[in-house]
Design a protein around this motif. Structure first.
Motif, PDB file in Angstrom:
ATOM      1  N   UNK A 191      -2.119 -28.489 -10.256  1.00  0.00           N
ATOM      2  CA  UNK A 191      -1.518 -28.107  -8.987  1.00  0.00           C
ATOM      3  C   UNK A 191      -0.298 -27.206  -9.192  1.00  0.00           C
ATOM      4  N   UNK A 192       0.506 -27.509 -10.179  1.00  0.00           N
ATOM      5  CA  UNK A 192       1.704 -26.713 -10.423  1.00  0.00           C
ATOM      6  C   UNK A 192       1.385 -25.313 -10.933  1.00  0.00           C
ATOM      7  N   UNK A 193       0.131 -25.099 -11.346  1.00  0.00           N
ATOM      8  CA  UNK A 193      -0.306 -23.761 -11.753  1.00  0.00           C
ATOM      9  C   UNK A 193      -1.001 -23.024 -10.615  1.00  0.00           C
ATOM     10  N   UNK A 194      -1.151 -23.680  -9.467  1.00  0.00           N
ATOM     11  CA  UNK A 194      -1.856 -23.096  -8.326  1.00  0.00           C
ATOM     12  C   UNK A 194      -0.863 -22.351  -7.440  1.00  0.00           C
ATOM     13  N   UNK A 195      -1.110 -21.061  -7.148  1.00  0.00           N
ATOM     14  CA  UNK A 195      -0.105 -20.290  -6.393  1.00  0.00           C
ATOM     15  C   UNK A 195       0.128 -20.817  -4.982  1.00  0.00           C
ATOM     16  N   UNK A 196      -0.919 -21.320  -4.317  1.00  0.00           N
ATOM     17  CA  UNK A 196      -0.717 -21.845  -2.968  1.00  0.00           C
ATOM     18  C   UNK A 196       0.124 -23.106  -3.002  1.00  0.00           C
ATOM     19  N   UNK A 197      -0.195 -24.012  -3.910  1.00  0.00           N
ATOM     20  CA  UNK A 197       0.595 -25.241  -3.989  1.00  0.00           C
ATOM     21  C   UNK A 197       2.054 -24.935  -4.280  1.00  0.00           C
ATOM     22  N   UNK A 198       2.318 -23.981  -5.135  1.00  0.00           N
ATOM     23  CA  UNK A 198       3.700 -23.637  -5.482  1.00  0.00           C
ATOM     24  C   UNK A 198       4.456 -23.072  -4.287  1.00  0.00           C
ATOM     25  N   UNK A 199       3.716 -22.536  -3.296  1.00  0.00           N
ATOM     26  CA  UNK A 199       4.364 -21.884  -2.163  1.00  0.00           C
ATOM     27  C   UNK A 199       4.534 -22.790  -0.954  1.00  0.00           C
ATOM     28  N   UNK A 200       3.965 -23.999  -0.991  1.00  0.00           N
ATOM     29  CA  UNK A 200       4.039 -24.888   0.170  1.00  0.00           C
ATOM     30  C   UNK A 200       4.919 -26.097  -0.151  1.00  0.00           C
ATOM     31  N   UNK A 201       5.296 -26.817   0.901  1.00  0.00           N
ATOM     32  CA  UNK A 201       6.117 -28.010   0.732  1.00  0.00           C
ATOM     33  C   UNK A 201       5.415 -29.257   1.247  1.00  0.00           C
ATOM     34  N   UNK A 202       4.159 -29.100   1.719  1.00  0.00           N
ATOM     35  CA  UNK A 202       3.437 -30.266   2.209  1.00  0.00           C
ATOM     36  C   UNK A 202       1.949 -30.149   1.927  1.00  0.00           C
ATOM     37  N   UNK A 203       1.308 -31.304   1.791  1.00  0.00           N
ATOM     38  CA  UNK A 203      -0.114 -31.360   1.472  1.00  0.00           C
ATOM     39  C   UNK A 203      -0.774 -32.441   2.325  1.00  0.00           C
ATOM     40  N   UNK A 204      -2.087 -32.309   2.467  1.00  0.00           N
ATOM     41  CA  UNK A 204      -2.915 -33.359   3.055  1.00  0.00           C
ATOM     42  C   UNK A 204      -4.101 -33.527   2.118  1.00  0.00           C
ATOM     43  N   UNK A 205      -3.929 -34.344   1.095  1.00  0.00           N
ATOM     44  CA  UNK A 205      -4.983 -34.539   0.114  1.00  0.00           C
ATOM     45  C   UNK A 205      -6.157 -35.270   0.771  1.00  0.00           C
ATOM     46  N   UNK A 206      -7.347 -34.716   0.590  1.00  0.00           N
ATOM     47  CA  UNK A 206      -8.541 -35.251   1.244  1.00  0.00           C
ATOM     48  C   UNK A 206      -9.143 -36.397   0.436  1.00  0.00           C
ATOM     49  N   UNK A 207      -9.412 -37.510   1.111  1.00  0.00           N
ATOM     50  CA  UNK A 207     -10.120 -38.624   0.484  1.00  0.00           C
ATOM     51  C   UNK A 207     -11.616 -38.337   0.540  1.00  0.00           C
ATOM     52  N   UNK A 208     -12.332 -38.420  -0.590  1.00  0.00           N
ATOM     53  CA  UNK A 208     -13.774 -38.174  -0.575  1.00  0.00           C
ATOM     54  C   UNK A 208     -14.466 -39.068   0.443  1.00  0.00           C
TER      55      UNK A 208
END
Length: 340
Positions: free
Chosen positions: A292-309
């Motif tokens: 995630x820390x190598x992902x450009x979008x993640x580095x640019x945001x301050x919030x997430x909604x991780x999806x449960x399978x």
């Protein structure tokens, strides 16, 4: 690569699956997951919307129930297709639930022809389908109702009944908490120009090659460039993460099989719009955090909604929520109560 912004808001997304032979148990499990999320410090819980399937078909009703079992966690939809809704009635329902939750509702929407509309078009619009408009105007009309735009020029009185000229009840602040789920550069730009918050997901349109991360990042850039607040405008990234820190051997085996069954769709454009799927992230939290820390979008945001399978068992969701909050999120700079 943008500078890393520590994770400030932690959320999770669920489809709320249930057994059609016992739908109560599935809905109760969803409510228990939301309550557990609050106890673990999650900032938000998000609900998908499904029709003629064994998942949540009425996220507004589920949010209403969840609002009475929780006190802090924000409750959102990701996403409700506005084309399947009556904007006037939906404004009434969501304002009511927002008041009952004391201002914790974050409705997210999509516009355009709803997915799988052919399956239930005649049930929803038996006589008016050809006249219905499924575009952005329908969503803007809903927002107008929510923010208190006049429905009538004057508030009439008929006999002893007094009417308002705006949708009732009115929940101040709800209109400022509306999200749009974009899948293309054009929709991300529209969301920014019209002041919505942006929901990104694990599916995007491949307009710049076949790399998912590149396309998602470009959409976020397009959104920030169009929004009056620039890069301060809120963006939530949605990805599937499956940390295995406290998983049993059987769970790890099942999770690996799940990811393997979906791996073939990654990196390959699908359909005429060239839709791209993100890879599921499975393994120890340290490995997921590194990705995630190598992902450009993640580095640019301050919030997430991780999806449960969507196909896992209730005990799996308990394990995943614990590991996300207690193992993964701290590695990303998050801590309970930091959302502010």
């Amino acid at each position: 690569m943008p500078a890393n912004r520590p994770l400030r808001r932690l959320g999770f997304l669920t489809i709320g699956v249930f057994d059609p032979a016992d739908p109560v148990a599935g809905h109760e499990a969803t409510l228990e997951s939301i309550a557990l999320g609050e106890r673990l410090g999650f900032d938000s819980a998000w609900l998908r919307s499904r029709h003629l399937q064994h998942g949540i078909s009425s996220p507004v009703a589920v949010m209403a129930a969840a609002s009475q079992r929780t006190t802090r966690i924000e409750l959102g939809t990701a996403v409700v297709p506005i084309g399947l809704e009556n904007p006037f009635r939906l404004a009434e329902d969501l304002a009511t639930v927002d008041l009952l939750s004391h201002g914790r509702i974050n409705p997210g929407f999509s516009a355009g022809t709803p997915m799988n509309l052919d399956l239930f078009r005649d049930a929803i619009y038996p006589d008016t389908h050809e006249q219905e408009q499924f575009g952005y105007e329908r969503l803007l009309r809903f927002r107008g109702f929510v923010r208190g735009d006049a429905v009538l020029e004057e508030a009439p009185t008929r006999g002893i009944e007094v009417f308002a000229n705006t949708v009732q009840p009115h929940s101040a602040g709800l209109a400022s908490r509306l999200w749009y789920g974009a899948g293309s550069l054009a929709s991300a730009r529209w969301a920014g120009e019209n002041g919505f918050h942006l929901l990104t997901s694990s599916v995007v349109q491949g307009e710049h090659g076949d790399d998912f991360a590149e396309n998602q990042w470009r959409q976020v850039q397009e959104y920030h460039a169009a929004h009056p607040l620039g890069d301060r405008a809120r963006v939530s990234q949605g990805l599937v993460v499956i940390p295995t820190d406290s998983a049993t051997p059987a769970q790890k085996e099942r999770y690996a099989a799940y990811v393997a069954s979906r791996a073939g769709r990654v990196g390959v454009p699908h359909g005429p719009k060239r839709m791209l799927f993100a890879a599921d992230l499975v393994g120890p939290s340290a490995d997921i955090a590194e990705a995630l820390l190598a992902d450009p979008t993640f580095r640019a945001v301050e919030e997430v909604a991780f999806a449960l399978p969507f196909s896992f068992e209730p005990e799996d969701y308990v394990q995943l929520l614990h590991d996300i909050a207690e193992q993964l999120a701290p590695l990303l700079g998050w801590g309970p109560g930091r959302a502010g």
